[in-house]
Write a protein that holds these residues in place. Structure first.
Motif, PDB file in Angstrom:
ATOM      1  N   ASN A 125     -17.666  33.676  40.236  1.00 45.55           N
ATOM      2  CA  ASN A 125     -17.793  32.343  39.642  1.00 45.55           C
ATOM      3  C   ASN A 125     -18.346  31.331  40.637  1.00 45.55           C
ATOM      4  N   GLY A 126     -19.286  31.767  41.465  1.00 42.61           N
ATOM      5  CA  GLY A 126     -19.967  30.879  42.401  1.00 42.61           C
ATOM      6  C   GLY A 126     -19.211  30.568  43.680  1.00 42.61           C
ATOM      7  N   LYS A 127     -18.025  31.143  43.853  1.00 43.67           N
ATOM      8  CA  LYS A 127     -17.224  30.879  45.052  1.00 43.67           C
ATOM      9  C   LYS A 127     -17.114  32.154  45.888  1.00 43.67           C
ATOM     10  N   ASP A 139     -27.934  37.250  51.893  1.00 43.87           N
ATOM     11  CA  ASP A 139     -26.614  37.767  52.230  1.00 43.87           C
ATOM     12  C   ASP A 139     -25.469  37.161  51.436  1.00 43.87           C
ATOM     13  N   ILE A 140     -25.775  36.335  50.463  1.00 38.89           N
ATOM     14  CA  ILE A 140     -24.759  35.824  49.548  1.00 38.89           C
ATOM     15  C   ILE A 140     -25.168  36.263  48.148  1.00 38.89           C
ATOM     16  N   GLN A 141     -24.317  37.072  47.533  1.00 36.57           N
ATOM     17  CA  GLN A 141     -24.646  37.647  46.232  1.00 36.57           C
ATOM     18  C   GLN A 141     -23.408  37.673  45.348  1.00 36.57           C
ATOM     19  N   SER A 142     -23.632  37.744  44.068  1.00 35.84           N
ATOM     20  CA  SER A 142     -22.502  37.818  43.149  1.00 35.84           C
ATOM     21  C   SER A 142     -21.892  39.216  43.174  1.00 35.84           C
TER      22      SER A 142
END
Length: 97
Positions: free
Chosen positions: A37-39, A7-10
């Motif tokens: 950018n990873g945030k 559930d965390i994707q770029s």
């Protein structure tokens, strides 16, 4: 519950695979956190999940309102309803004059 692996994707992955991610959201019922950018930057969720979230927020607001009202009543910071309504009528008459 948020599944960190799924559930965390770029944002770029979401752009390339929107249909797949939307299907995943519908199946899991979980929102997706999009990163730049990873945030974490954006949370995307389906309409049903959003409606559930809004219903929970409304319930939480009502519970807080009732807690505050009970605290006022317990502390004696209340007026009988009849007196309150009569006072409203008096204020309205005073404004007309």
């Amino acid at each position: 519950m948020l599944d960190i692996a799924k559930d965390i994707q770029s944002l770029s992955h979401f752009k390339r695979n929107t249909a797949h991610v939307m299907k995943q959201m519908r199946e899991s019922g979980n929102p997706v956190v999009l990163t730049v950018n990873g945030k974490a930057e954006v949370v995307v969720q389906d309409a049903v999940a959003y409606q559930r979230l809004m219903a929970l927020a409304e319930r939480a607001e009502m519970i807080e309102f009732l807690r505050a009202a009970k605290a006022d009543a317990d502390a004696g910071r209340t007026v009988p309803a009849r007196e309150f309504v009569q006072a409203l009528g008096q204020k309205k008459k005073a404004k007309r004059a």
